[in-house]
Motif scaffolding. Structure first.
Motif, PDB file in Angstrom:
ATOM      1  N   ILE A 133      50.278  53.117  37.185  1.00  0.00           N
ATOM      2  CA  ILE A 133      48.937  53.388  37.708  1.00  0.00           C
ATOM      3  C   ILE A 133      48.013  52.196  37.427  1.00  0.00           C
ATOM      4  CG2 ILE A 133      46.861  54.821  37.407  1.00  0.00           C
ATOM      5  CD1 ILE A 133      48.769  57.202  36.847  1.00  0.00           C
ATOM      6  N   VAL A 134      48.060  51.678  36.188  1.00  0.00           N
ATOM      7  CA  VAL A 134      47.183  50.557  35.838  1.00  0.00           C
ATOM      8  C   VAL A 134      47.513  49.339  36.719  1.00  0.00           C
ATOM      9  CG1 VAL A 134      46.521  48.926  34.015  1.00  0.00           C
ATOM     10  CG2 VAL A 134      46.830  51.339  33.458  1.00  0.00           C
ATOM     11  N   GLU A 135      48.801  49.054  36.922  1.00  0.00           N
ATOM     12  CA  GLU A 135      49.179  47.921  37.778  1.00  0.00           C
ATOM     13  C   GLU A 135      48.731  48.151  39.236  1.00  0.00           C
ATOM     14  OE1 GLU A 135      52.428  45.429  37.776  1.00  0.00           O
ATOM     15  OE2 GLU A 135      53.082  45.795  35.721  1.00  0.00           O
ATOM     16  N   TYR A 136      48.858  49.395  39.690  1.00  0.00           N
ATOM     17  CA  TYR A 136      48.449  49.727  41.059  1.00  0.00           C
ATOM     18  C   TYR A 136      46.944  49.503  41.240  1.00  0.00           C
ATOM     19  CZ  TYR A 136      47.607  52.519  45.284  1.00  0.00           C
ATOM     20  OH  TYR A 136      47.207  52.942  46.536  1.00  0.00           O
ATOM     21  N   ILE A 137      46.169  50.027  40.315  1.00  0.00           N
ATOM     22  CA  ILE A 137      44.710  49.858  40.386  1.00  0.00           C
ATOM     23  C   ILE A 137      44.371  48.365  40.378  1.00  0.00           C
ATOM     24  CG2 ILE A 137      42.525  50.227  39.135  1.00  0.00           C
ATOM     25  CD1 ILE A 137      43.733  52.858  38.059  1.00  0.00           C
ATOM     26  N   ASP A 138      45.078  47.614  39.547  1.00  0.00           N
ATOM     27  CA  ASP A 138      44.806  46.181  39.426  1.00  0.00           C
ATOM     28  C   ASP A 138      45.109  45.435  40.726  1.00  0.00           C
ATOM     29  OD1 ASP A 138      43.892  44.110  37.661  1.00  0.00           O
ATOM     30  OD2 ASP A 138      45.944  43.335  37.590  1.00  0.00           O
ATOM     31  N   GLN A 139      46.067  45.947  41.491  1.00  0.00           N
ATOM     32  CA  GLN A 139      46.400  45.303  42.763  1.00  0.00           C
ATOM     33  C   GLN A 139      45.412  45.691  43.856  1.00  0.00           C
ATOM     34  OE1 GLN A 139      50.425  46.739  42.863  1.00  0.00           O
ATOM     35  NE2 GLN A 139      51.254  44.744  42.340  1.00  0.00           N
ATOM     36  N   ILE A 140      45.048  46.973  43.886  1.00  0.00           N
ATOM     37  CA  ILE A 140      44.148  47.457  44.942  1.00  0.00           C
ATOM     38  C   ILE A 140      42.731  46.906  44.730  1.00  0.00           C
ATOM     39  CG2 ILE A 140      43.039  49.509  45.924  1.00  0.00           C
ATOM     40  CD1 ILE A 140      45.889  49.544  46.728  1.00  0.00           C
ATOM     41  N   TRP A 141      42.257  46.979  43.505  1.00  0.00           N
ATOM     42  CA  TRP A 141      40.924  46.451  43.193  1.00  0.00           C
ATOM     43  C   TRP A 141      41.125  45.209  42.321  1.00  0.00           C
ATOM     44  CZ3 TRP A 141      42.014  51.748  42.993  1.00  0.00           C
ATOM     45  CH2 TRP A 141      41.360  52.516  43.956  1.00  0.00           C
ATOM     46  N   SER A 142      41.181  44.050  42.950  1.00  0.00           N
ATOM     47  CA  SER A 142      41.701  42.872  42.233  1.00  0.00           C
ATOM     48  C   SER A 142      40.650  42.128  41.394  1.00  0.00           C
ATOM     49  CB  SER A 142      42.373  41.927  43.230  1.00  0.00           C
ATOM     50  OG  SER A 142      41.482  41.615  44.273  1.00  0.00           O
ATOM     51  N   HIS A 143      39.376  42.576  41.442  1.00  0.00           N
ATOM     52  CA  HIS A 143      38.383  41.925  40.579  1.00  0.00           C
ATOM     53  C   HIS A 143      38.616  42.338  39.121  1.00  0.00           C
ATOM     54  CE1 HIS A 143      36.816  45.834  41.832  1.00  0.00           C
ATOM     55  NE2 HIS A 143      36.170  45.874  40.692  1.00  0.00           N
ATOM     56  N   ASN A 144      38.092  41.557  38.188  1.00  0.00           N
ATOM     57  CA  ASN A 144      38.369  41.757  36.756  1.00  0.00           C
ATOM     58  C   ASN A 144      39.862  41.994  36.512  1.00  0.00           C
ATOM     59  OD1 ASN A 144      35.581  41.848  36.660  1.00  0.00           O
ATOM     60  ND2 ASN A 144      35.468  44.060  36.394  1.00  0.00           N
ATOM     61  N   PRO A 145      40.710  41.018  36.869  1.00  0.00           N
ATOM     62  CA  PRO A 145      42.165  41.243  36.808  1.00  0.00           C
ATOM     63  C   PRO A 145      42.649  41.603  35.402  1.00  0.00           C
ATOM     64  CG  PRO A 145      41.687  38.911  37.100  1.00  0.00           C
ATOM     65  CD  PRO A 145      40.390  39.642  37.296  1.00  0.00           C
ATOM     66  N   LEU A 146      43.601  42.519  35.360  1.00  0.00           N
ATOM     67  CA  LEU A 146      44.156  42.968  34.084  1.00  0.00           C
ATOM     68  C   LEU A 146      45.544  42.394  33.812  1.00  0.00           C
ATOM     69  CD1 LEU A 146      42.982  46.677  34.206  1.00  0.00           C
ATOM     70  CD2 LEU A 146      42.099  44.833  32.750  1.00  0.00           C
ATOM     71  N   LEU A 147      46.124  41.763  34.831  1.00  0.00           N
ATOM     72  CA  LEU A 147      47.407  41.079  34.655  1.00  0.00           C
ATOM     73  C   LEU A 147      47.200  39.598  34.924  1.00  0.00           C
ATOM     74  CD1 LEU A 147      49.769  43.597  36.391  1.00  0.00           C
ATOM     75  CD2 LEU A 147      50.375  42.452  34.269  1.00  0.00           C
ATOM     76  N   PRO A 148      47.840  38.728  34.131  1.00  0.00           N
ATOM     77  CA  PRO A 148      47.715  37.290  34.376  1.00  0.00           C
ATOM     78  C   PRO A 148      48.249  36.934  35.775  1.00  0.00           C
ATOM     79  CG  PRO A 148      48.812  37.725  32.272  1.00  0.00           C
ATOM     80  CD  PRO A 148      48.730  39.031  32.997  1.00  0.00           C
ATOM     81  N   THR A 149      47.701  35.887  36.379  1.00  0.00           N
ATOM     82  CA  THR A 149      48.216  35.468  37.689  1.00  0.00           C
ATOM     83  C   THR A 149      49.470  34.605  37.540  1.00  0.00           C
ATOM     84  OG1 THR A 149      46.565  33.716  37.594  1.00  0.00           O
ATOM     85  CG2 THR A 149      46.080  35.581  39.024  1.00  0.00           C
ATOM     86  N   ASP A 150      49.553  33.847  36.458  1.00  0.00           N
ATOM     87  CA  ASP A 150      50.744  33.036  36.220  1.00  0.00           C
ATOM     88  C   ASP A 150      51.955  33.955  35.987  1.00  0.00           C
ATOM     89  OD1 ASP A 150      52.030  30.372  35.245  1.00  0.00           O
ATOM     90  OD2 ASP A 150      52.449  31.807  33.645  1.00  0.00           O
ATOM     91  N   PHE A 151      53.056  33.668  36.710  1.00  0.00           N
ATOM     92  CA  PHE A 151      54.202  34.587  36.670  1.00  0.00           C
ATOM     93  C   PHE A 151      54.796  34.726  35.262  1.00  0.00           C
ATOM     94  CE2 PHE A 151      55.008  33.474  41.388  1.00  0.00           C
ATOM     95  CZ  PHE A 151      54.081  34.435  41.780  1.00  0.00           C
ATOM     96  N   TYR A 152      54.837  33.607  34.534  1.00  0.00           N
ATOM     97  CA  TYR A 152      55.423  33.695  33.186  1.00  0.00           C
ATOM     98  C   TYR A 152      54.518  34.513  32.252  1.00  0.00           C
ATOM     99  CZ  TYR A 152      57.649  32.707  28.799  1.00  0.00           C
ATOM    100  OH  TYR A 152      58.270  32.860  27.588  1.00  0.00           O
ATOM    101  N   GLU A 153      53.227  34.226  32.324  1.00  0.00           N
ATOM    102  CA  GLU A 153      52.274  34.984  31.501  1.00  0.00           C
ATOM    103  C   GLU A 153      52.313  36.470  31.864  1.00  0.00           C
ATOM    104  OE1 GLU A 153      50.434  33.926  28.933  1.00  0.00           O
ATOM    105  OE2 GLU A 153      51.428  31.978  29.128  1.00  0.00           O
TER     106      GLU A 153
END
Lengths: 224, 224
Positions: free
Chosen positions: A62-82
């Motif tokens: 759910i947290v990852e889904y929300i982070d994708q749909i509403w992408s402001h204030n990102p909760l996952l790093p954009t760098d793939f390794y991070e």
């Protein structure tokens, strides 16, 4: 739905951090609704996010889904390794849930000690591997998905400490974790959306009393 | 590293499906290398993917990482909702691992029955909820991350069936799953990269004999 359990708390914090408006439908944990069973037929438990009429289950997903749909204030790093590293620690937090469940269900001192040892093993790894002077949060200067994952569990361990009158998270034993959690719960959005620990404790005690600590279904009533 | 266990198999299949060339470093499961401990200090086990000198651990996280770095032949849906659903079923597959571990470690008929029941509970949900006439694979016409997650476990259950002389996956009990797995292992890349089931069985029997079925560390030697 039902924001009073550690895993639903992750969804609530995420929605608040993203400033997404939502309707909260509380579930009676002793008498879940037919609607919940329809939305989460596999696990029959909260949290469930219903978005555009479709249900999403499992707190981390759910947290990852929300982070994708509403992408402001990102909760996952954009760098793939991070991002892979963040997912590793979120999974490590999730792997701690059974030990927390064991503590909640412990019916004597020996079981309690065993459960505490298991939790400590996990926390020791986090204490030793996750903190350095440069990073205030797992996410760096701001909180990310790892902070949310651990934060919800540490908050719940605090409830268990009060309910069972045990000490799990000593500041001497885990100074970095202790200091991190103090900073974490001072983040305005987290502070404003911390559940009432006393109410949670009373509900937890009531649940353990009604269900019997060793019942198989106790964990789902507790929300783990 | 060590592609003979169910979770390392996920990494191998993914790399092969992406046609990414790699060096395979086998680990002696009874005497893991210092290098492995350095790359995976938390879990001290395979699989580990080392990319650009940096280690990525945990099979599902590795598969997602590979899918992001080498984005051709995608293994995760691009639609956010479909992606959340795929992640849900991957997690459901992972949640089955402890029950498979219980089966491997069962030391008498009663424990074996209990473990089988737990696995069946999981498989029943998959059998009833995941298949329809329109979809050949979890991923639709082609395999995706869910097929890889379940495929590696079903392959390993087959090894356990031979080693312990038990029947877990009957085609009458789970006709859809049975038919799906037959299609899955006919996919050329999977077929060409299926481990030798007989060799796995011998190694498993040896491991259980040497370690004792109830040893705490047996599971990590088996690769679960």
């Amino acid at each position: 739905m039902d924001v009073g359990t550690p895993l639903t708390l992750r969804m609530k914090w995420t929605l608040k951090l993203k400033d997404v408006s939502y309707e909260n439908i509380e579930e009676d944990r002793f008498n879940m609704s037919a609607q919940l069973f329809q939305y989460n037929p596999v696990h029959k438990r909260t949290p469930v996010l219903v978005h555009d009429g479709k249900p999403i289950c499992e707190s981390t997903i759910i947290v990852e889904y929300i982070d994708q749909i509403w992408s402001h204030n990102p909760l996952l790093p954009t760098d793939f390794y991070e991002r892979a590293l963040a997912r590793f620690w979120v999974k490590y937090a999730d792997d701690m849930v059974p030990a927390i469940g064991l503590l909640a269900q412990s019916s004597n001192g020996e079981e309690q000690e065993k459960a505490k040892e298991k939790i400590w093993e996990h926390l020791r790894v986090v204490e030793d591997q996750c903190f350095n002077d440069e990073k205030k949060f797992f996410g760096g200067d701001t909180i990310n998905i790892v902070d949310i994952a651990f934060g919800s569990l540490v908050q719940f361990i605090g409830v268990l400490e009060d309910a069972l009158e045990v000490k799990v998270l000593g500041d001497e034993k885990f100074p970095h974790l202790h200091s991190w959690y103090n900073d974490f719960k001072d983040v305005p959005v987290i502070k404003e959306n911390l559940p009432d620990q006393d109410k949670m404790m009373v509900l937890l005690k009531f649940t353990l009393f009604v269900m019997g600590s060793s019942s198989d279904s106790t964990l789902s009533y507790i929300g783990l």
